[in-house]
Write a protein that holds these residues in place. Structure first.
Motif, PDB file in Angstrom:
ATOM      1  N   VAL A 285       0.858  -1.183   0.000  1.00 19.34           N
ATOM      2  CA  VAL A 285       0.000   0.000   0.000  1.00 19.34           C
ATOM      3  C   VAL A 285       0.897   1.236   0.000  1.00 19.34           C
ATOM      4  CG1 VAL A 285      -1.788   1.304   1.226  1.00 19.34           C
ATOM      5  CG2 VAL A 285      -1.761  -1.188   1.357  1.00 19.34           C
ATOM      6  N   GLN A 286       0.686   2.126  -0.956  1.00 13.33           N
ATOM      7  CA  GLN A 286       1.335   3.436  -0.947  1.00 13.33           C
ATOM      8  C   GLN A 286       0.355   4.392  -0.283  1.00 13.33           C
ATOM      9  OE1 GLN A 286       4.247   4.575  -1.715  1.00 13.33           O
ATOM     10  NE2 GLN A 286       5.140   3.111  -3.108  1.00 13.33           N
ATOM     11  N   VAL A 287       0.842   5.211   0.618  1.00  6.47           N
ATOM     12  CA  VAL A 287      -0.004   6.182   1.306  1.00  6.47           C
ATOM     13  C   VAL A 287       0.438   7.578   0.899  1.00  6.47           C
ATOM     14  CG1 VAL A 287      -0.782   7.052   3.542  1.00  6.47           C
ATOM     15  CG2 VAL A 287      -0.309   4.614   3.250  1.00  6.47           C
ATOM     16  N   TYR A 288      -0.504   8.370   0.415  1.00  2.53           N
ATOM     17  CA  TYR A 288      -0.248   9.765   0.040  1.00  2.53           C
ATOM     18  C   TYR A 288      -1.029  10.650   1.001  1.00  2.53           C
ATOM     19  CZ  TYR A 288      -0.327  14.156  -2.478  1.00  2.53           C
ATOM     20  OH  TYR A 288      -0.206  15.477  -2.810  1.00  2.53           O
ATOM     21  N   THR A 289      -0.357  11.598   1.628  1.00  4.40           N
ATOM     22  CA  THR A 289      -1.012  12.417   2.645  1.00  4.40           C
ATOM     23  C   THR A 289      -1.109  13.896   2.279  1.00  4.40           C
ATOM     24  OG1 THR A 289       1.086  12.737   3.802  1.00  4.40           O
ATOM     25  CG2 THR A 289      -0.315  10.882   4.513  1.00  4.40           C
TER      26      THR A 289
ATOM     27  N   ALA B 176      -5.294  22.553   1.382  1.00  2.00           N
ATOM     28  CA  ALA B 176      -4.125  22.885   2.192  1.00  2.00           C
ATOM     29  C   ALA B 176      -3.303  21.624   2.447  1.00  2.00           C
ATOM     30  CB  ALA B 176      -4.576  23.489   3.520  1.00  2.00           C
ATOM     31  N   ARG B 177      -2.131  21.805   2.999  1.00  3.58           N
ATOM     32  CA  ARG B 177      -1.276  20.673   3.343  1.00  3.58           C
ATOM     33  C   ARG B 177      -2.057  19.665   4.188  1.00  3.58           C
ATOM     34  NH1 ARG B 177       4.708  21.517   5.302  1.00  3.58           N
ATOM     35  NH2 ARG B 177       4.780  21.987   3.106  1.00  3.58           N
ATOM     36  N   HIS B 178      -1.924  18.399   3.853  1.00  2.00           N
ATOM     37  CA  HIS B 178      -2.573  17.272   4.537  1.00  2.00           C
ATOM     38  C   HIS B 178      -4.094  17.335   4.455  1.00  2.00           C
ATOM     39  CE1 HIS B 178       1.317  17.541   6.995  1.00  2.00           C
ATOM     40  NE2 HIS B 178       1.496  16.669   6.031  1.00  2.00           N
ATOM     41  N   ALA B 179      -4.633  17.944   3.394  1.00  2.00           N
ATOM     42  CA  ALA B 179      -6.088  18.078   3.249  1.00  2.00           C
ATOM     43  C   ALA B 179      -6.762  16.767   2.862  1.00  2.00           C
ATOM     44  CB  ALA B 179      -6.418  19.149   2.214  1.00  2.00           C
ATOM     45  N   GLY B 180      -6.007  15.749   2.556  1.00  2.00           N
ATOM     46  CA  GLY B 180      -6.602  14.477   2.188  1.00  2.00           C
ATOM     47  C   GLY B 180      -5.609  13.347   2.358  1.00  2.00           C
ATOM     48  N   VAL B 181      -6.083  12.140   2.156  1.00  2.00           N
ATOM     49  CA  VAL B 181      -5.221  10.963   2.231  1.00  2.00           C
ATOM     50  C   VAL B 181      -5.672   9.975   1.161  1.00  2.00           C
ATOM     51  CG1 VAL B 181      -6.627   9.792   3.987  1.00  2.00           C
ATOM     52  CG2 VAL B 181      -4.203   9.238   3.773  1.00  2.00           C
TER      53      VAL B 181
END
Length: 99
Positions: free
Chosen positions: A24-28, A46-51
């Motif tokens: 699993v690759q996780v993009y934050t 904004a920064r870290h607005a989704g995952v």
């Protein structure tokens, strides 16, 4: 098998990801800087607005003998299943199946 679980304590929302893939690759959203606007005119991201959880084979598997093979030979069929389940949980223990 479950490969990822995310829980939002404020809302109680839970997302569980199950997959037949080994990795699993996780993009934050670390590199979001507020310049990307939503299409509906809402606030910018904004920064870290989704995952994002991207189920896949292991990166560099072709060079790592101890990783599962990623080679697809002529005539072979590639198939995988990834399921995202959404629900709610009142506690961390409930979200991660520890109750």
């Amino acid at each position: 098998r479950t490969v990822a679980t995310a829980w939002a304590p404020k809302s109680g929302r839970v997302m569980r990801v199950r997959s037949t893939e080994p990795g699993v690759q996780v993009y934050t959203g670390n590199y979001l800087d507020g310049s990307l606007r939503r299409r509906d005119g809402g606030p910018a991201y904004a920064r870290h607005a989704g995952v994002c959880f991207e189920c896949q084979k292991f990166p560099d598997a072709v060079h790592q003998a101890h990783f599962p093979s990623i080679i697809l030979r002529p005539g072979e069929t590639y198939a995988q299943t990834t399921v995202h389940d959404f629900g709610t949980a009142a506690s961390n223990a409930a979200a991660f199946g520890e109750e």
